[in-house]
Design a protein around this motif. Structure first.
Motif, PDB file in Angstrom:
ATOM      1  N   LYS A 115       5.882   8.218 -24.596  1.00  6.72           N
ATOM      2  CA  LYS A 115       6.708   7.000 -24.557  1.00  6.72           C
ATOM      3  C   LYS A 115       6.429   6.208 -23.281  1.00  6.72           C
ATOM      4  N   ALA A 116       6.297   6.920 -22.155  1.00  2.32           N
ATOM      5  CA  ALA A 116       5.971   6.227 -20.896  1.00  2.32           C
ATOM      6  C   ALA A 116       4.588   5.595 -20.974  1.00  2.32           C
ATOM      7  N   LEU A 117       3.627   6.301 -21.558  1.00  3.95           N
ATOM      8  CA  LEU A 117       2.261   5.756 -21.693  1.00  3.95           C
ATOM      9  C   LEU A 117       2.233   4.560 -22.635  1.00  3.95           C
ATOM     10  N   GLN A 118       3.122   4.535 -23.613  1.00  6.63           N
ATOM     11  CA  GLN A 118       3.209   3.367 -24.500  1.00  6.63           C
ATOM     12  C   GLN A 118       3.510   2.114 -23.690  1.00  6.63           C
ATOM     13  N   HIS A 119       4.459   2.238 -22.769  1.00  7.79           N
ATOM     14  CA  HIS A 119       4.799   1.080 -21.945  1.00  7.79           C
ATOM     15  C   HIS A 119       3.656   0.728 -20.989  1.00  7.79           C
ATOM     16  N   LEU A 120       3.058   1.734 -20.399  1.00  9.19           N
ATOM     17  CA  LEU A 120       1.985   1.475 -19.443  1.00  9.19           C
ATOM     18  C   LEU A 120       0.753   0.872 -20.106  1.00  9.19           C
ATOM     19  N   SER A 121       0.502   1.214 -21.363  1.00  6.71           N
ATOM     20  CA  SER A 121      -0.752   0.809 -22.030  1.00  6.71           C
ATOM     21  C   SER A 121      -0.759  -0.644 -22.477  1.00  6.71           C
ATOM     22  N   ILE A 122       0.337  -1.376 -22.225  1.00  6.32           N
ATOM     23  CA  ILE A 122       0.301  -2.803 -22.568  1.00  6.32           C
ATOM     24  C   ILE A 122      -0.493  -3.589 -21.532  1.00  6.32           C
ATOM     25  N   SER A 123      -0.894  -2.927 -20.450  1.00  5.50           N
ATOM     26  CA  SER A 123      -1.659  -3.588 -19.379  1.00  5.50           C
ATOM     27  C   SER A 123      -3.122  -3.175 -19.474  1.00  5.50           C
ATOM     28  N   GLY A 124      -4.003  -4.143 -19.306  1.00  5.05           N
ATOM     29  CA  GLY A 124      -5.434  -3.841 -19.330  1.00  5.05           C
ATOM     30  C   GLY A 124      -5.850  -2.953 -18.177  1.00  5.05           C
ATOM     31  N   VAL A 125      -5.237  -3.138 -16.998  1.00  2.00           N
ATOM     32  CA  VAL A 125      -5.564  -2.309 -15.829  1.00  2.00           C
ATOM     33  C   VAL A 125      -5.205  -0.858 -16.103  1.00  2.00           C
ATOM     34  N   ASN A 126      -4.002  -0.642 -16.645  1.00  2.00           N
ATOM     35  CA  ASN A 126      -3.575   0.731 -16.937  1.00  2.00           C
ATOM     36  C   ASN A 126      -4.434   1.366 -18.029  1.00  2.00           C
ATOM     37  N   LEU A 139      -1.540  -0.467  -9.204  1.00  2.00           N
ATOM     38  CA  LEU A 139      -2.293  -0.288  -7.965  1.00  2.00           C
ATOM     39  C   LEU A 139      -2.407   1.186  -7.582  1.00  2.00           C
ATOM     40  N   GLY A 140      -1.378   1.963  -7.873  1.00  4.20           N
ATOM     41  CA  GLY A 140      -1.402   3.375  -7.504  1.00  4.20           C
ATOM     42  C   GLY A 140      -2.051   4.282  -8.518  1.00  4.20           C
ATOM     43  N   GLY A 141      -2.387   3.768  -9.722  1.00  2.00           N
ATOM     44  CA  GLY A 141      -3.044   4.601 -10.725  1.00  2.00           C
ATOM     45  C   GLY A 141      -2.107   5.584 -11.408  1.00  2.00           C
ATOM     46  N   THR A 147       0.834  -1.212   0.000  1.00  2.00           N
ATOM     47  CA  THR A 147       0.000   0.000   0.000  1.00  2.00           C
ATOM     48  C   THR A 147       0.863   1.255   0.000  1.00  2.00           C
ATOM     49  N   ALA A 148       1.881   1.260   0.855  1.00  2.00           N
ATOM     50  CA  ALA A 148       2.763   2.433   0.935  1.00  2.00           C
ATOM     51  C   ALA A 148       3.554   2.611  -0.358  1.00  2.00           C
ATOM     52  N   VAL A 149       4.025   1.505  -0.934  1.00  2.00           N
ATOM     53  CA  VAL A 149       4.796   1.584  -2.173  1.00  2.00           C
ATOM     54  C   VAL A 149       3.930   2.089  -3.312  1.00  2.00           C
ATOM     55  N   ALA A 150       2.682   1.602  -3.397  1.00  2.00           N
ATOM     56  CA  ALA A 150       1.780   2.061  -4.457  1.00  2.00           C
ATOM     57  C   ALA A 150       1.542   3.562  -4.359  1.00  2.00           C
ATOM     58  N   GLN A 151       1.398   4.070  -3.158  1.00  5.34           N
ATOM     59  CA  GLN A 151       1.209   5.511  -2.966  1.00  5.34           C
ATOM     60  C   GLN A 151       2.453   6.299  -3.381  1.00  5.34           C
ATOM     61  N   CYS A 152       3.616   5.743  -3.089  1.00  2.00           N
ATOM     62  CA  CYS A 152       4.868   6.425  -3.451  1.00  2.00           C
ATOM     63  C   CYS A 152       5.042   6.469  -4.967  1.00  2.00           C
ATOM     64  N   VAL A 153       4.731   5.352  -5.640  1.00  2.00           N
ATOM     65  CA  VAL A 153       4.840   5.324  -7.102  1.00  2.00           C
ATOM     66  C   VAL A 153       3.841   6.293  -7.717  1.00  2.00           C
ATOM     67  N   ALA A 154       2.644   6.378  -7.131  1.00  2.00           N
ATOM     68  CA  ALA A 154       1.663   7.330  -7.634  1.00  2.00           C
ATOM     69  C   ALA A 154       2.150   8.766  -7.464  1.00  2.00           C
ATOM     70  N   GLN A 155       2.913   9.031  -6.360  1.00  2.00           N
ATOM     71  CA  GLN A 155       3.444  10.379  -6.127  1.00  2.00           C
ATOM     72  C   GLN A 155       4.418  10.807  -7.219  1.00  2.00           C
ATOM     73  N   LEU A 156       5.061   9.812  -7.865  1.00  2.00           N
ATOM     74  CA  LEU A 156       5.941  10.154  -8.982  1.00  2.00           C
ATOM     75  C   LEU A 156       5.160  10.868 -10.083  1.00  2.00           C
ATOM     76  N   GLY A 157       3.938  10.353 -10.341  1.00  2.00           N
ATOM     77  CA  GLY A 157       3.107  11.000 -11.354  1.00  2.00           C
ATOM     78  C   GLY A 157       2.709  12.405 -10.954  1.00  2.00           C
TER      79      GLY A 157
END
Length: 888
Positions: free
Chosen positions: A181-192, A155-157, A97-107
């Motif tokens: 370019k970053a969205l290209q990588h993220l869009s290979i996932s159905g969740v993303n 998980l962090g959106g 949970t904490a890691v997902a929040q931290c990764v989301a903070q990058l965005g």
């Protein structure tokens, strides 16, 4: 190393960064941040991520006024690209949970108005998918799994946040390209992809397609993301986001730009955009016509087949490459999609779509080196004819003006001709067409089926005037012969389509039915003789059989010549054989055919002559179908099949549950509509033709049911009166006279039900009485047989007694002699010889054998009745004459 990590007090660093701004403090802060980056150069431990993210946010706030924090912030963000460090295997779950929040903070750090920071964030996200281990591993720590950061990003959106950040980098091309370019990588996932759709990713990306970009990466990356969204998210939702006029205009402009490109990547991008345009065209609400995109696509489809200059395609040439070949197929597909949109009918009519598609309704005479190959031409040809089946019903006038019927009939003649042709059969439309012309025949007949199904008199007359009936029968015979070698779904569909076309052409036209009867009856008989097991093969035999039955109804019934030919071929027997299968849908249509056929007086004899399994008659079969239908409908009957409900004798369970619903006078009530929903009305009509008297092959149970069938119309009238009464009671009360009439009508129906019940009871009692008589007769036979066996046993015992007891033998002998004496006549014949019947020395009481010895008659009795009386002088015998000659 673990000791060095502990030496960094992250809480102290946070307090230091939260201190007041000053030059001395700034130097200390930068020095401390550099020390933190040095200590965590091998990756951040999971337990420290929350504090690290707090440090990043503080640096981001200071960066707004102090540019010096740019480099340490970028260094720390860069470390997020390394694997996180864990002490225990369970740390990944415990800190998720904490890691997902931290990764989301990058965005969220994309809000920082600094190009270096934004680009570094995008590089960090891309590194999630290209994870590289650090040069050294911390003692006591292990790197997290390769997909851990990807899962935490989902998980962090993070994907949704990056899509929203596109608005912040709208005018910065470099930053925008890194985000894409970053969205290209993220869009290979159905969740993303689903997260991106929440942020309206499809519409945002489409609107950015026309942005200035000398490198061309913007269009390529955006289209790739759109493709991923279509594949991994809801296709309908993506189309809805792209359905605005602005988005369609943007797609059109980009498509025009890449249309004249010369690179392979341009051609590939063009085809990708064409697929997206096709998906948009499937939704009638998308403004493809208003934007002019539809017109452009139509012109592109036809510009090579119809040589008419058009400014929209000025200077455009096909290179006959693979990409151009794919574009041609995609354009055909777009035309098929647009033909389903009523708004596009006028646009298609004004274009040259019909001549362009008919261009392929011919064999490929001489494919050249600079043209499509033979395989490519065949694939385009089949695709064009398949699209023609969708377009032709929309453009009937164009279809007739281009003489499409003539072209198709000539093409079909070539399909069954002996001209050599080696079909490739290597495409979707070329199924079953390997080395033959079956695929061409298949799709050509689809076109004829689609136009004849319009029941347009002009189209059907044009076909018949060109001898289509005779030609179609020839093709049907050809396809039937090929099916004997190997049956497949394509050949069965060809036969079904021909039967349908013939049904439409011959319906309501006596002359065409006569033309059909000369050759068609024999072919129809072959279909009716189909093995019932094939109906469950899944290849299409059921559809073929229904098409054949429809052809019987449309092409045979109503023409006495055709009907007589059908009867001569024992067609009625075949229909009854199919009826005996008792298939629900099959029975319904066959009963309708039989009812219509009974208008021919010869039909009744054929129906009464038919015999099924166990010598079953047609009447018995029809009554079985009635009982089966009533059982499915839930009609109330007792165990003997008698009427139970006198008021509603034939009402189904649904009718009994149905409440009274007043309907207008011009609308049929439920009792009337129910007639068309089951087979009972057809069975009743058929018995009316055959008669209810002297029906052969019926048991008592059948007669009990036959009485109900005979009064079906009376019961149905009673149901209608019952509905009328119920509706009147709902609305208002009738006057006394009308009430009496209604009551009398209901009583008539109820009395009829009672009378039928009484008659059924009498039939059952008569049957019971007959069964009792048969049982008594059988009992008497059994009793006589037992008595005979007792007499035989008694005789055998007496015989055994005589053979073992001499006194009994003598007694029996005396009884025998007395019986013989008593059997002789009392008065003896005068002067007659008396022969003894006793055999001396015989000590048995059984009759003698067939050989008896009779003494010769004494001479004194020779003058009696046994004396020979010569009525003429005797001739000397031959032996005596010969003896006299020898003596001389």
């Amino acid at each position: 190393q673990d000791t060095q990590l502990r030496a960094v007090d992250l809480d102290h660093v946070i307090k230091l960064l939260e201190g007041p701004d000053s030059k001395d403090l700034e130097k200390e802060q930068l020095k401390t941040l550099k020390k933190v980056a040095k200590h965590f150069e091998n990756g951040f431990p999971l337990k420290d991520l929350k504090q690290i993210m707090r440090i990043l946010n503080l640096c981001a706030e200071k960066l707004k006024e102090q540019e010096a924090f740019t480099e340490p912030l970028c260094e720390l963000i860069k470390l997020f690209g390394l694997p996180f460090q864990k002490k225990k295997s369970s740390d990944e779950v415990n800190y998720s949970t904490a890691v997902a929040q931290c990764v989301a903070q990058l965005g969220y750090l994309m809000r920082v108005p600094n190009s270096q920071v934004r680009i570094q964030i995008c590089k960090c996200v891309i590194s999630f998918y290209k994870m590289e281990l650090p040069g050294k591993l911390l003692s006591g720590y292990q790197p997290t799994s390769a997909n851990y950061k990807i899962q935490m990003a989902e998980l962090g959106g993070l994907a949704e946040t990056l899509v929203l950040s596109l608005a912040a980098v709208e005018n910065q091309l470099t930053e925008k390209l890194w985000v894409l370019k970053a969205l290209q990588h993220l869009s290979i996932s159905g969740v993303n992809c689903r997260l991106m759709m929440k942020a309206q990713a499809a519409s945002r990306l489409c609107l950015y397609l026309n942005g200035a970009d000398p490198s061309g990466q913007l269009v390529f990356r955006s289209s790739d993301i759109l493709w991923n969204l279509l594949e991994n998210a809801s296709k309908e939702e993506v189309v809805n986001q792209l359905s605005s006029l602005e988005c369609v205009h943007a797609l059109k402009e980009v498509f025009v730009d890449v249309l004249h490109g010369f690179r392979d990547c341009d051609h590939q991008l063009r085809n990708d955009l064409l697929v997206i345009a096709t998906l948009l065209a499937e939704n009638p609400a998308v403004p493809m016509i208003e934007s002019g995109f539809a017109k452009l696509l139509i012109v592109l489809t036809t510009f090579t087949e119809v040589k008419i200059p058009n400014p929209l395609v000025k200077g455009l040439k096909l290179t006959y490459s693979y990409e151009d070949f794919e574009m041609k197929k995609l354009l055909f597909n777009v035309i098929g999609v647009l033909s389903k949109n009523p708004s596009a009918a006028q646009l298609l009519s004004e274009s040259n779509v019909m001549p362009a598609l008919l261009y392929y309704v011919k064999p490929n005479q001489n494919p050249g080196f600079h043209d499509w190959s033979a395989a490519q031409y065949e694939e385009l040809q089949l695709h064009a004819i398949a699209v023609l089946a969708s377009v032709a019903p929309v453009l009937v006038d164009k279809y007739l003006s281009c003489q499409a019927n003539t072209l198709l009939l000539v093409f079909l003649e070539w399909c069954i001709g002996q001209d050599p042709f080696f079909g490739q059969g290597n495409s979707f439309h070329g199924t079953s067409g390997r080395g033959n012309k079956v695929a061409q025949m298949h799709y050509s007949l689809r076109v004829l089926r689609s136009v004849t199904s319009l029941y347009d008199d002009a189209v059907n007359l044009n076909l018949c005037d060109q001898g289509a009936i005779s030609q179609l029968l020839g093709i049907l015979k050809y396809a039937t012969e090929k099916s004997k070698d190997k049956e497949d779904a394509i050949l069965l569909e060809i036969q079904a389509n021909i039967l349908f076309i013939l049904s439409v052409l011959c319906e309501n036209d006596l002359h065409r039915k006569e033309l059909f009867s000369y050759e068609g009856i024999g072919i129809l008989i072959l279909f009716l003789q189909m093995d019932p097991k094939k109906l469950y093969s899944g290849l299409g035999h059921t559809c073929l059989l229904f098409s054949a039955l429809d052809c019987v109804w449309s092409c045979v019934i109503g023409c006495y010549i055709a009907e007589d030919r059908f009867l001569e071929k024992q067609g009625i027997f075949l229909l009854l054989d199919l009826l005996a299968l008792k298939g629900k849908n099959l029975c319904n249509i066959i009963l309708g055919i039989l009812v219509e056929f009974c208008d021919n007086p010869k039909t009744t004899l054929h129906i009464n002559t038919w015999r099924g399994e166990k010598d079953q008659t047609a009447a018995s079969l029809l009554i079985q179908l009635w009982r089966q239908e009533e059982q499915e409908l839930g009609v109330r009957r007792d165990q003997y099949g008698r009427i139970v409900d006198m008021k509603r004798p034939i009402a189904s369970s649904f009718q009994r549950q149905q409440k009274v619903i007043p309907v207008p006078a011009n609308c049929p009530s439920f009792a009337i509509m129910e007639i068309s929903e089951n087979m009972r009305a057809k069975l009743y009509s058929l018995f009316c033709k055959l008669g209810f008297e002297n029906v052969p092959g019926l048991a008592t149970e059948d007669f009990v049911t036959l009485v109900i069938i005979q009064h079906y119309m009376d019961f149905k009238v009673g149901e209608v009166w019952s509905e009328i009464c119920a509706e009147l009671e709902e609305e208002f009360s009738p006057v006394t006279l009308d009430e009496e009439v209604l009551k009398a009508s209901l009583e008539v129906s109820e009395d009829t039900g009672r009378a039928v019940n009484i008659l059924q009871t009498e039939l059952l009692e008569s049957q019971l009485h007959q069964e009792i008589q048969e049982e008594n007769k059988t009992y008497r036979k059994i009793r006589a047989t037992h008595k005979q066996r007792e007499m035989i046993n008694k005789s055998w015992k007496n015989f055994l007694t005589r053979t073992s007891n001499y006194e009994a033998l003598k007694k029996a002998k005396k009884l025998q002699e007395r019986a013989i004496e008593a059997s002789r006549p009392k008065s003896q014949t005068q002067n007659g010889a008396v022969h003894s019947t006793d055999i001396k020395g015989l000590h048995t009481t059984v009759g003698p054998g067939r050989l008896v010895t009779v003494k010769s008659t004494p001479h004194q009795f020779m003058e009696g009745p046994l004396a020979v009386r010569d009525l003429a002088p005797r001739k000397p015998s031959i032996c005596k004459e010969a003896l006299k000659k020898n003596q001389k």
